[in-house]
Design a protein around this motif. Structure first.
Motif, PDB file in Angstrom:
ATOM      1  N   GLU A 231       0.808  -1.223   0.000  1.00 22.84           N
ATOM      2  CA  GLU A 231       0.000   0.000   0.000  1.00 22.84           C
ATOM      3  C   GLU A 231       0.837   1.268   0.000  1.00 22.84           C
ATOM      4  O   GLU A 231       0.451   2.261  -0.595  1.00 22.84           O
ATOM      5  N   SER A 232       1.988   1.281   0.656  1.00 26.15           N
ATOM      6  CA  SER A 232       2.767   2.514   0.768  1.00 26.15           C
ATOM      7  C   SER A 232       3.766   2.698  -0.375  1.00 26.15           C
ATOM      8  O   SER A 232       4.517   3.677  -0.392  1.00 26.15           O
ATOM      9  N   PHE A 233       3.782   1.772  -1.342  1.00 27.40           N
ATOM     10  CA  PHE A 233       4.683   1.876  -2.485  1.00 27.40           C
ATOM     11  C   PHE A 233       3.881   2.065  -3.764  1.00 27.40           C
ATOM     12  O   PHE A 233       2.794   1.504  -3.914  1.00 27.40           O
ATOM     13  N   GLN A 234       4.451   2.845  -4.673  1.00 25.34           N
ATOM     14  CA  GLN A 234       3.778   3.068  -5.943  1.00 25.34           C
ATOM     15  C   GLN A 234       4.786   3.350  -7.040  1.00 25.34           C
ATOM     16  O   GLN A 234       5.760   4.080  -6.827  1.00 25.34           O
ATOM     17  N   LEU A 235       4.573   2.772  -8.201  1.00 29.95           N
ATOM     18  CA  LEU A 235       5.372   3.094  -9.379  1.00 29.95           C
ATOM     19  C   LEU A 235       4.770   4.309 -10.064  1.00 29.95           C
ATOM     20  O   LEU A 235       3.573   4.324 -10.374  1.00 29.95           O
ATOM     21  N   LYS A 236       5.585   5.317 -10.293  1.00 33.83           N
ATOM     22  CA  LYS A 236       5.151   6.454 -11.100  1.00 33.83           C
ATOM     23  C   LYS A 236       5.932   6.392 -12.403  1.00 33.83           C
ATOM     24  O   LYS A 236       7.150   6.614 -12.424  1.00 33.83           O
ATOM     25  N   ILE A 237       5.249   6.066 -13.468  1.00 31.00           N
ATOM     26  CA  ILE A 237       5.899   5.763 -14.738  1.00 31.00           C
ATOM     27  C   ILE A 237       5.859   6.993 -15.642  1.00 31.00           C
ATOM     28  O   ILE A 237       4.781   7.511 -15.970  1.00 31.00           O
ATOM     29  N   ILE A 238       7.048   7.465 -16.016  1.00 29.64           N
ATOM     30  CA  ILE A 238       7.179   8.662 -16.853  1.00 29.64           C
ATOM     31  C   ILE A 238       7.189   8.259 -18.330  1.00 29.64           C
ATOM     32  O   ILE A 238       7.901   7.347 -18.737  1.00 29.64           O
ATOM     33  N   GLU A 245       1.231   3.324 -28.026  1.00 29.73           N
ATOM     34  CA  GLU A 245       0.144   3.287 -27.050  1.00 29.73           C
ATOM     35  C   GLU A 245      -0.216   1.857 -26.661  1.00 29.73           C
ATOM     36  O   GLU A 245      -0.430   1.557 -25.475  1.00 29.73           O
ATOM     37  N   LYS A 246      -0.273   0.955 -27.646  1.00 33.37           N
ATOM     38  CA  LYS A 246      -0.653  -0.430 -27.353  1.00 33.37           C
ATOM     39  C   LYS A 246       0.364  -1.104 -26.438  1.00 33.37           C
ATOM     40  O   LYS A 246      -0.003  -1.862 -25.534  1.00 33.37           O
ATOM     41  N   SER A 247       1.648  -0.815 -26.660  1.00 33.45           N
ATOM     42  CA  SER A 247       2.692  -1.432 -25.828  1.00 33.45           C
ATOM     43  C   SER A 247       2.577  -0.976 -24.381  1.00 33.45           C
ATOM     44  O   SER A 247       2.690  -1.784 -23.445  1.00 33.45           O
ATOM     45  N   LEU A 248       2.346   0.317 -24.198  1.00 33.18           N
ATOM     46  CA  LEU A 248       2.248   0.837 -22.831  1.00 33.18           C
ATOM     47  C   LEU A 248       0.977   0.355 -22.152  1.00 33.18           C
ATOM     48  O   LEU A 248       0.974   0.073 -20.943  1.00 33.18           O
ATOM     49  N   THR A 249      -0.103   0.271 -22.907  1.00 36.10           N
ATOM     50  CA  THR A 249      -1.346  -0.241 -22.334  1.00 36.10           C
ATOM     51  C   THR A 249      -1.175  -1.696 -21.905  1.00 36.10           C
ATOM     52  O   THR A 249      -1.690  -2.116 -20.856  1.00 36.10           O
ATOM     53  N   ALA A 250      -0.427  -2.471 -22.698  1.00 38.56           N
ATOM     54  CA  ALA A 250      -0.171  -3.869 -22.360  1.00 38.56           C
ATOM     55  C   ALA A 250       0.635  -3.973 -21.066  1.00 38.56           C
ATOM     56  O   ALA A 250       0.370  -4.843 -20.223  1.00 38.56           O
ATOM     57  N   ILE A 251       1.635  -3.077 -20.902  1.00 40.03           N
ATOM     58  CA  ILE A 251       2.419  -3.065 -19.663  1.00 40.03           C
ATOM     59  C   ILE A 251       1.528  -2.743 -18.474  1.00 40.03           C
ATOM     60  O   ILE A 251       1.601  -3.391 -17.417  1.00 40.03           O
ATOM     61  N   ALA A 252       0.671  -1.741 -18.651  1.00 35.40           N
ATOM     62  CA  ALA A 252      -0.226  -1.340 -17.567  1.00 35.40           C
ATOM     63  C   ALA A 252      -1.155  -2.486 -17.170  1.00 35.40           C
ATOM     64  O   ALA A 252      -1.404  -2.724 -15.979  1.00 35.40           O
ATOM     65  N   LYS A 253      -1.680  -3.216 -18.152  1.00 36.12           N
ATOM     66  CA  LYS A 253      -2.566  -4.348 -17.867  1.00 36.12           C
ATOM     67  C   LYS A 253      -1.826  -5.447 -17.101  1.00 36.12           C
ATOM     68  O   LYS A 253      -2.357  -6.025 -16.152  1.00 36.12           O
ATOM     69  N   GLN A 254      -0.583  -5.716 -17.523  1.00 38.93           N
ATOM     70  CA  GLN A 254       0.203  -6.745 -16.853  1.00 38.93           C
ATOM     71  C   GLN A 254       0.473  -6.364 -15.399  1.00 38.93           C
ATOM     72  O   GLN A 254       0.351  -7.194 -14.494  1.00 38.93           O
ATOM     73  N   PHE A 255       0.846  -5.104 -15.178  1.00 39.27           N
ATOM     74  CA  PHE A 255       1.079  -4.643 -13.813  1.00 39.27           C
ATOM     75  C   PHE A 255      -0.194  -4.755 -12.982  1.00 39.27           C
ATOM     76  O   PHE A 255      -0.165  -5.144 -11.813  1.00 39.27           O
ATOM     77  N   GLN A 256      -1.310  -4.407 -13.596  1.00 39.69           N
ATOM     78  CA  GLN A 256      -2.582  -4.467 -12.881  1.00 39.69           C
ATOM     79  C   GLN A 256      -2.913  -5.903 -12.483  1.00 39.69           C
ATOM     80  O   GLN A 256      -3.375  -6.154 -11.363  1.00 39.69           O
ATOM     81  N   GLN A 257      -2.665  -6.828 -13.373  1.00 41.12           N
ATOM     82  CA  GLN A 257      -2.922  -8.235 -13.081  1.00 41.12           C
ATOM     83  C   GLN A 257      -2.039  -8.752 -11.941  1.00 41.12           C
ATOM     84  O   GLN A 257      -2.438  -9.641 -11.190  1.00 41.12           O
ATOM     85  N   ASN A 258      -0.855  -8.155 -11.813  1.00 43.07           N
ATOM     86  CA  ASN A 258       0.086  -8.543 -10.750  1.00 43.07           C
ATOM     87  C   ASN A 258      -0.056  -7.682  -9.499  1.00 43.07           C
ATOM     88  O   ASN A 258       0.799  -7.722  -8.609  1.00 43.07           O
ATOM     89  N   ASN A 259      -1.139  -6.875  -9.466  1.00 43.97           N
ATOM     90  CA  ASN A 259      -1.450  -6.036  -8.293  1.00 43.97           C
ATOM     91  C   ASN A 259      -0.365  -5.010  -7.993  1.00 43.97           C
ATOM     92  O   ASN A 259      -0.145  -4.641  -6.831  1.00 43.97           O
ATOM     93  N   ILE A 260       0.338  -4.559  -9.022  1.00 47.07           N
ATOM     94  CA  ILE A 260       1.364  -3.534  -8.845  1.00 47.07           C
ATOM     95  C   ILE A 260       0.704  -2.160  -8.864  1.00 47.07           C
ATOM     96  O   ILE A 260      -0.013  -1.816  -9.812  1.00 47.07           O
TER      97      ILE A 260
END
Length: 420
Positions: A231-238, A245-260
Motif C-alpha cells: 500500500e505505501s509503495f507506488q510506481l510512477k511511470i514517466i 500506445e498499445k505497448s504501454l497499455t499492455a504493460i499497464a494491464k500486466q502490472f494491474q494483473q500482478n497487483n502492482i
C-alpha cells in the motif's frame, strides 16, 4: 430610503481586496468567487477609506452619493456576491475585522536570532511534506529534454554521480517521523548499486514511497517490483518522446494483473503530443489506472506554452481558494514550500534552478531553516517581483514554479507584459 440621509457600507471579514493601476479585485473566500472593477474616482475614495485598519472595513456614505453610477454598481455587485451590505447610517458603526495576516513567529523575526537553526532543527522538520531523491544518474537512454524536465516537475534525469547510501540511510532515518512522502528517482533508479539495502530501509517507513522511472527503464525481473504491491509503495511511470500506445497499455494491464500499484505521467511539449497523450490516458482510465498529462518546456516550444498554458484574466477568475490559501499565497510559495530535492551528489535543493541549501553531511534541519529564511524558493511569491507585484490578480494567482525559471520570465500569463 426615505428620511435616511446616510448609510453604512461594510465588507465581510472574509473578503480580500487587491488592486493595480487599472482596477480592483474583490475575492470572497467564503463562496470562493471573485469580481473585478475598473478604477473610478468615487470608487477609489471608498476603497482606500474602507481598507484603512482604523476604519474596520466600513464607511458612512451619503445617500445622494449612491447616485454615482460606478459606486452604485460596485456596491450592488458586492451585495449580490455576499461580499458586503448596507445598513442605515444612524445605527452604530459596524465593527468588521479585515482579513490581515498576522504571524506570531514571522521569518523576519526568526532571522534576528543566531541560535534559531539549532533550536528549530526538530520543529522545522514538520514543514517537510515531500522529498525527491535522485539516487543515481545512470541511464542508457537519450530522451529529449532529459536535463530540463526534472527542473519543472519530479522526473528522472541523467548525471555522472551516485548517492552515498550511508548518507541516504541517515537522512531517511532523520525524516522518518515527519510523514513526508518520498520520491525515489534518478537516471534509472533500478540501477542503484545499493538497491536491495534501500528497499529494506524504505519498507520500514510508513510514508508514501513513489518510485519515479521512465517506462523504458521498467525492469523485466518481476522480483524487483514485488514491493509495489504494498500500500505505501507506488510506481510512477514517466512517458515522453516516442512510444506505442498499445505497448504501454499492455504493460499497464500486466502490472494491474500482478497487483502492482501504478500511476502514469505523460509529458507533452506540443499539441500533437497532447492529443496522443490524451488517447493513452483514456485507455488507462478505462482500466481504472490514474494518469496525468504534464506539459514541459523544451526551449523550442514557447508558442505552445503561450497559447495553451499561459493564463488569461478569465482563467484566473475561475480559481477557487479559501481564506488560509489566500494567506499562504501572500507569504509562501505554495508550489515549493515543504518540498526539497536531493541530487546524486548529495546536495539539497529547494529549487533545482537555484543553488543548494545544504547537503547530506549536515543536519537536515539546517537546510530547511535556510530554505525558510532565504526567500528564494519557499517564500518566492508574486508579491515580490515585477510585473506580478503590480497586478491585482497576485491575490489569487498560483505561486511561481519551475516553468517560470525554465522559460526565463516571471509570469506565465497574458495579463501583464513580462519584465525580462
Amino acid at each position: 430610503m426615505e428620511n435616511i440621509h446616510t448609510v453604512w457600507f461594510y465588507l465581510e471579514p472574509y473578503v480580500f481586496i487587491s488592486e493595480d493601476a487599472e482596477g480592483y479585485l474583490f475575492y470572497n473566500a467564503k463562496n470562493q468567487k471573485g469580481i473585478s472593477f475598473v478604477k473610478d474616482e468615487a470608487i477609489n475614495y471608498v476603497i482606500r477609506y474602507i481598507q484603512h485598519p482604523d476604519n474596520l472595513y466600513s464607511i458612512r456614505i451619503g445617500v445622494k452619493e449612491l447616485e454615482n453610477e460606478p459606486l452604485y454598481q460596485l456596491i450592488q455587485s458586492l451585495q449580490d456576491m455576499g461580499c458586503g451590505d448596507l445598513i442605515e447610517g444612524h445605527l452604530p458603526k459596524p465593527v468588521i475585522m479585515p482579513p490581515i495576516l498576522n504571524l506570531q513567529w514571522s521569518v523576519e523575526h526568526l532571522k534576528t536570532y543566531s541560535y534559531m537553526p539549532s533550536m528549530l532543527s526538530k520543529n522545522i522538520l514538520s514543514y517537510l511534506h515531500e522529498v525527491t531523491i535522485y539516487v543515481t544518474g545512470t541511464c542508457t537512454h537519450h530522451c529529449q529534454s532529459c536535463r530540463d524536465m526534472f527542473k519543472q516537475y519530479p522526473c528522472c534525469t541523467k548525471s555522472d554521480d551516485m548517492l552515498d547510501f550511508h548518507l541516504l540511510k541517515e537522512f531517511l532515518h532523520a525524516i522518518s517521523h515527519t510523514g513526508a512522502s518520498i520520491n525515489i528517482t534518478g537516471g534509472n533508479p533500478f540501477q542503484y548499486p545499493e538497491l536491495g539495502k534501500l528497499f529494506g530501509v524504505l519498507e520500514k517507513s510508513k510514508s508514501l514511497k513513489n518510485w519515479i522511472v521512465n517506462y523504458r527503464n521498467l525492469p523485466e525481473d518481476p522480483e524487483l517490483l514485488h514491493l509495489f504491491t504494498k500500500e505505501s509503495f507506488q510506481l510512477k511511470i514517466i512517458v515522453n518522446d516516442s512510444y506505442r500506445e498499445k505497448s504501454l497499455t499492455a504493460i499497464a494491464k500486466q502490472f494491474q494483473q500482478n497487483n502492482i500499484r501504478q500511476q502514469w505521467e505523460l509529458g507533452i511539449a506540443s499539441v500533437a503530443e497532447y492529443e496522443k497523450a490524451e488517447r493513452l490516458k483514456e485507455q488507462l482510465s478505462r482500466l481504472n489506472i490514474e494518469a496525468s498529462v504534464t506539459p514541459y518546456y523544451n526551449r523550442n516550444n514557447l508558442p505552445f506554452f503561450e497559447e495553451n498554458i499561459f493564463l488569461q484574466p478569465e482563467d484566473l477568475m475561475t480559481i477557487t481558494l479559501d481564506r488560509q490559501e489566500i494567506f499562504a499565497l501572500q507569504r509562501l510559495n505554495t508550489h515549493y514550500f515543504g518540498k526539497i530535492s536531493i541530487l546524486p551528489d548529495g546536495k539539497i535543493y529547494a529549487d533545482t534552478h537555484k543553488g543548494p541549501i545544504g547537503d547530506l553531511t549536515k543536519p537536515i534541519g539546517d537546510s530547511l531553516f535556510r530554505a525558510l529564511v532565504d526567500g528564494d524558493s519557499w517564500r518566492d511569491t508574486r508579491y515580490q517581483e515585477k510585473p506580478c507585484n503590480q497586478c491585482r490578480f497576485r491575490l489569487i494567482c498560483p505561486s511561481p514554479s519551475g516553468y517560470e525559471s525554465a522559460i526565463g520570465r516571471p509570469n506565465l500569463c497574458h495579463v501583464k507584459p513580462a519584465y525580462r
